[in-house]
Design a protein around this motif. Structure first.
Motif, PDB file in Angstrom:
ATOM      1  N   ILE A 175       0.865  -1.178   0.000  1.00  0.00           N
ATOM      2  CA  ILE A 175       0.000   0.000   0.000  1.00  0.00           C
ATOM      3  C   ILE A 175       0.905   1.233   0.000  1.00  0.00           C
ATOM      4  CG2 ILE A 175      -1.690   1.306   1.367  1.00  0.00           C
ATOM      5  CD1 ILE A 175      -2.705  -1.436   2.390  1.00  0.00           C
TER       6      ILE A 175
ATOM      7  N   LEU B   5     -16.027 -12.468  -2.022  1.00  0.00           N
ATOM      8  CA  LEU B   5     -15.301 -11.458  -2.807  1.00  0.00           C
ATOM      9  C   LEU B   5     -13.855 -11.844  -3.159  1.00  0.00           C
ATOM     10  CD1 LEU B   5     -15.617  -8.642  -4.098  1.00  0.00           C
ATOM     11  CD2 LEU B   5     -14.728  -7.679  -1.981  1.00  0.00           C
ATOM     12  N   PRO B   6     -13.027 -12.309  -2.200  1.00  0.00           N
ATOM     13  CA  PRO B   6     -11.646 -12.653  -2.579  1.00  0.00           C
ATOM     14  C   PRO B   6     -11.591 -13.778  -3.613  1.00  0.00           C
ATOM     15  CG  PRO B   6     -11.870 -12.552  -0.197  1.00  0.00           C
ATOM     16  CD  PRO B   6     -13.242 -12.473  -0.758  1.00  0.00           C
TER      17      PRO B   6
ATOM     18  N   PHE C 258      -8.336  -6.477   8.919  1.00  0.00           N
ATOM     19  CA  PHE C 258      -8.181  -5.038   9.112  1.00  0.00           C
ATOM     20  C   PHE C 258      -8.733  -4.618  10.463  1.00  0.00           C
ATOM     21  CE2 PHE C 258      -8.824  -5.801   4.547  1.00  0.00           C
ATOM     22  CZ  PHE C 258      -7.608  -5.346   4.081  1.00  0.00           C
TER      23      PHE C 258
ATOM     24  N   ARG D  55     -12.998 -13.800   5.614  1.00  0.00           N
ATOM     25  CA  ARG D  55     -12.686 -13.256   4.303  1.00  0.00           C
ATOM     26  C   ARG D  55     -11.177 -13.294   4.037  1.00  0.00           C
ATOM     27  NH1 ARG D  55     -13.995  -7.139   3.214  1.00  0.00           N
ATOM     28  NH2 ARG D  55     -12.096  -7.022   4.484  1.00  0.00           N
TER      29      ARG D  55
ATOM     30  N   ARG E 288      -0.972  -9.199  -3.307  1.00  0.00           N
ATOM     31  CA  ARG E 288      -1.969  -9.100  -2.244  1.00  0.00           C
ATOM     32  C   ARG E 288      -2.794 -10.378  -2.124  1.00  0.00           C
ATOM     33  NH1 ARG E 288      -3.716  -2.907  -3.592  1.00  0.00           N
ATOM     34  NH2 ARG E 288      -1.855  -1.923  -2.736  1.00  0.00           N
ATOM     35  N   ARG E 289      -2.900 -11.138  -3.230  1.00  0.00           N
ATOM     36  CA  ARG E 289      -3.672 -12.384  -3.156  1.00  0.00           C
ATOM     37  C   ARG E 289      -2.960 -13.459  -2.342  1.00  0.00           C
ATOM     38  NH1 ARG E 289      -5.730 -12.902  -9.389  1.00  0.00           N
ATOM     39  NH2 ARG E 289      -6.633 -10.800  -9.490  1.00  0.00           N
TER      40      ARG E 289
ATOM     41  N   PRO F  49      -1.650  -6.545  -7.350  1.00  0.00           N
ATOM     42  CA  PRO F  49      -2.810  -7.380  -6.993  1.00  0.00           C
ATOM     43  C   PRO F  49      -2.426  -8.830  -6.715  1.00  0.00           C
ATOM     44  CG  PRO F  49      -3.368  -5.992  -8.851  1.00  0.00           C
ATOM     45  CD  PRO F  49      -1.902  -5.782  -8.580  1.00  0.00           C
ATOM     46  N   TYR F  50      -1.463  -9.370  -7.478  1.00  0.00           N
ATOM     47  CA  TYR F  50      -1.103 -10.776  -7.306  1.00  0.00           C
ATOM     48  C   TYR F  50      -0.329 -10.994  -6.013  1.00  0.00           C
ATOM     49  CZ  TYR F  50      -2.864 -10.774 -11.981  1.00  0.00           C
ATOM     50  OH  TYR F  50      -3.692 -10.600 -13.045  1.00  0.00           O
TER      51      TYR F  50
ATOM     52  N   GLN G  62     -13.903 -14.404  -5.916  1.00  0.00           N
ATOM     53  CA  GLN G  62     -14.283 -13.824  -7.209  1.00  0.00           C
ATOM     54  C   GLN G  62     -13.104 -13.080  -7.814  1.00  0.00           C
ATOM     55  OE1 GLN G  62     -17.599 -11.503  -5.839  1.00  0.00           O
ATOM     56  NE2 GLN G  62     -19.072 -13.133  -6.299  1.00  0.00           N
ATOM     57  N   ILE G  63     -12.391 -12.365  -6.954  1.00  0.00           N
ATOM     58  CA  ILE G  63     -11.244 -11.600  -7.428  1.00  0.00           C
ATOM     59  C   ILE G  63     -10.166 -12.524  -7.976  1.00  0.00           C
ATOM     60  CG2 ILE G  63      -9.285 -10.248  -6.551  1.00  0.00           C
ATOM     61  CD1 ILE G  63     -11.374  -8.680  -4.907  1.00  0.00           C
ATOM     62  N   SER G  64      -9.926 -13.654  -7.260  1.00  0.00           N
ATOM     63  CA  SER G  64      -8.881 -14.572  -7.711  1.00  0.00           C
ATOM     64  C   SER G  64      -9.339 -15.447  -8.859  1.00  0.00           C
ATOM     65  CB  SER G  64      -8.426 -15.452  -6.566  1.00  0.00           C
ATOM     66  OG  SER G  64      -7.999 -14.637  -5.500  1.00  0.00           O
TER      67      SER G  64
ATOM     68  N   LYS H 201     -13.320  -3.314   7.308  1.00  0.00           N
ATOM     69  CA  LYS H 201     -13.525  -3.054   5.879  1.00  0.00           C
ATOM     70  C   LYS H 201     -14.487  -4.061   5.242  1.00  0.00           C
ATOM     71  CE  LYS H 201      -9.087  -0.797   5.034  1.00  0.00           C
ATOM     72  NZ  LYS H 201      -9.540   0.577   5.278  1.00  0.00           N
ATOM     73  N   LEU H 202     -15.649  -4.201   5.843  1.00  0.00           N
ATOM     74  CA  LEU H 202     -16.663  -5.081   5.261  1.00  0.00           C
ATOM     75  C   LEU H 202     -17.511  -4.283   4.279  1.00  0.00           C
ATOM     76  CD1 LEU H 202     -17.773  -6.809   8.574  1.00  0.00           C
ATOM     77  CD2 LEU H 202     -16.193  -7.713   6.845  1.00  0.00           C
ATOM     78  N   LEU H 203     -18.162  -4.996   3.365  1.00  0.00           N
ATOM     79  CA  LEU H 203     -19.082  -4.333   2.439  1.00  0.00           C
ATOM     80  C   LEU H 203     -20.493  -4.476   3.008  1.00  0.00           C
ATOM     81  CD1 LEU H 203     -17.534  -5.504  -0.911  1.00  0.00           C
ATOM     82  CD2 LEU H 203     -17.553  -3.194   0.030  1.00  0.00           C
TER      83      LEU H 203
END
Lengths: 303, 217
Positions: free
Chosen positions: B51, B102-103, B85, B150, B78-79, B75-76, B105-107, B89-91
């Motif tokens: 970051i 979410l993680p 956190f 998560r 961070r995966r 991004p890779y 889906q991202i991966s 940092k929830l949605l």
């Protein structure tokens, strides 16, 4: 790998559709605005295409009439025939003698009396000449050449109104081009703003996604889909508006064209034109979204 | 697994958050990072997640120098890491289940294994019964556990937690520490930043202590 890629795209598409359903009125309004904006140049295009085909019908067989001087002899006529045959620019021709012309005049209803009252035949011998489609400039050149032949009294070639129609069509095309350019820019701007607002409302989601390893393309994808789908929907609305207008106007035109005994009709968009409209509108939406994403996403970085 | 060599971080206003830090965390190790607020804990974690970038020095994760990572490669990185956190940092516009999804889906996991993995992660933190709830309906402790689910759902090699027991009572905090221990037992490298002294009592794990940007022995 491919299935993962497909499922990522499928999910982005699903998200977009959810987004569209989530705000139905807002989204319908922007789709309507885009549709109406696109229907204007589409309408002008339809008008141009229909008129083009009208002028095409006329000029597809350019034709001129050669009137021979009344003093011309039989030999003169034969010599004209030979020269017409040898000219490559002339496809074929037809000789109408003054006697044949008079007979036709006598057969014509309403003119019988006038023809009968004539003391002698006032009509000249004439040729009807079909030329190649060479454009108006070449035709004009041919007309001037024929006019110079000594036995010819007059060459009549009614290219004036075709030229005028062409000029009007050129103007129409220019108007269409300007309209489509301006309205395309407007659509891109609308989409830019729509996506900007979406990005702002999804700020948290974007930031968190970046934190847990989302690539830029993962984050962009739903916005780009949204732009393309809204653009496509706008294109469909424009198509429907244009179809409706063409249908209404054609009904009205039937009455008008009967009075002028022509069969002018507005042609509806061909399949390729319809597809172009839809692809172009989807592309416009995508472009607006793309520009918006490029100028706003980088501002959202996790801290 | 994680090595820092002469890492310094100086902010544009002149504040030196980290000053020549050297450290090495082995694969499968569990380490506590402690220090007063402002000692540089958060900065260290941010450097690990790319970051922020260090002003100087080398940070390596599995041999890869992340101080010079290209933006497209971040991004890779961070995966490979799961983050817990401090502020969760929830949605809040999607369910507990979708938050954990979410993680994955991202991966780019396929849909079938996603649901299985998400439920397994929720089960580990004891939130399986609440998968359809919205995060707003969860208590502070439950939100923390959702954040942990998560963080581990995509089975990262490294788990990093920033004040994971921040506002929780002792019983909750103990639960959460038990979870971290169990992740560590299956081979996950765990780094926990905390100023909660009660967590550090009786621990067999290594404790790194930061003071004014320097690592105290």
């Amino acid at each position: 790998m491919i299935s993962a890629w497909l499922s990522q795209h499928g999910r982005a598409l699903l998200l977009t559709i959810k987004q569209l359903i989530h705000n139905p009125i807002t989204n319908l309004c922007s789709i309507l605005v885009m549709g109406i904006a696109l229907s204007l140049p589409t309408g002008v295009y339809i008008l141009m295409e229909s008129m083009q085909s009208l002028s095409g019908q006329i000029s597809s067989a350019p034709q001129m009439s050669l009137f021979v001087k009344t003093t011309a002899s039989r030999q003169d006529i034969d010599s004209i025939k030979q020269r017409l045959e040898s000219d490559a620019r002339i496809v074929d021709f037809q000789f109408i003698s003054k006697d044949a012309a008079l007979r036709q005049l006598q057969q014509d209803n309403g003119l019988t009396n006038i023809a009968a009252s004539l003391e002698r035949n006032p009509l000249p011998d004439a040729f009807i000449v079909h030329t190649q489609k060479d454009g108006t400039a070449a035709l004009e050149q041919l007309r001037a050449a024929l006019q110079n032949w000594p036995e010819i009294e007059l060459v009549q070639f009614d290219s004036d109104w075709v030229e005028r129609l062409d000029a009007i069509l050129d103007l129409g095309r220019l108007i269409m081009l300007m309209l489509s350019t301006l309205l395309s820019i407007a659509i891109v701007a609308i989409m830019f703003n729509t996506i900007r607002l979406q990005i702002l409302t999804k700020r948290d989601e974007i930031e968190i996604s970046k934190l847990i390893g989302a690539t830029d393309s993962f984050i962009q994808r739903p916005f780009l889909y949204f732009g393309a789908i809204q653009g496509l929907s706008g294109g469909i609305v424009a198509w429907l508006i244009a179809a409706f207008l063409v249908d209404r106007m054609n009904r009205q035109l039937v009455d008008l064209t009967q009075l002028y005994s022509t069969d002018f009709q507005l042609h509806f968009l061909a399949i390729t034109d319809s597809l172009s409209l839809l692809i172009f509108s989807a592309w416009l939406g995508w472009l607006g979204a793309r520009i918006s994403v490029a100028s706003h996403l980088w501002q959202i970085e996790p801290r | 697994m994680i090595t820092f060599k002469n890492v310094s971080k100086r902010y544009p206003d002149g504040f030196v958050a980290l000053n020549n830090v050297d450290l090495a965390i082995k694969s499968g190790e569990m380490v506590f990072l402690t220090g007063h607020s402002g000692a540089g804990k958060s900065t260290l974690l941010k450097l690990l997640a790319s970051i922020e970038r260090p002003t100087s020095g080398v940070i390596a994760i599995s041999g890869q120098n992340i101080a010079q990572l290209k933006p497209a490669a971040i991004p890779y990185l961070r995966r490979k890491i799961g983050f817990v956190f401090q502020d969760h940092k929830l949605l809040f516009d999607r369910s507990v289940f979708d938050n954990v999804l979410l993680p994955l889906q991202i991966s780019g996991f396929d849909s079938k294994s996603m649901a299985t993995r998400a439920r397994a992660a929720l089960d580990k933190v004891g939130l399986l019964q609440k998968e359809k709830s919205m995060p707003i309906a969860l208590s502070g402790g439950e939100r923390q556990r959702l954040c942990i689910a998560r963080a581990v759902v995509h089975r990262p090699a490294i788990l990093i937690a920033d004040e994971p027991t921040g506002n929780l009572d002792i019983a909750y905090a103990r639960d959460i520490m038990t979870m971290f221990n169990s992740f560590n037992q299956v081979g996950v490298t765990v780094l926990i930043a905390t100023h909660d002294a009660s967590l550090l009592e009786n621990t067999q794990h290594r404790v790194l202590s930061l003071k004014q940007g320097r690592l105290a022995a």
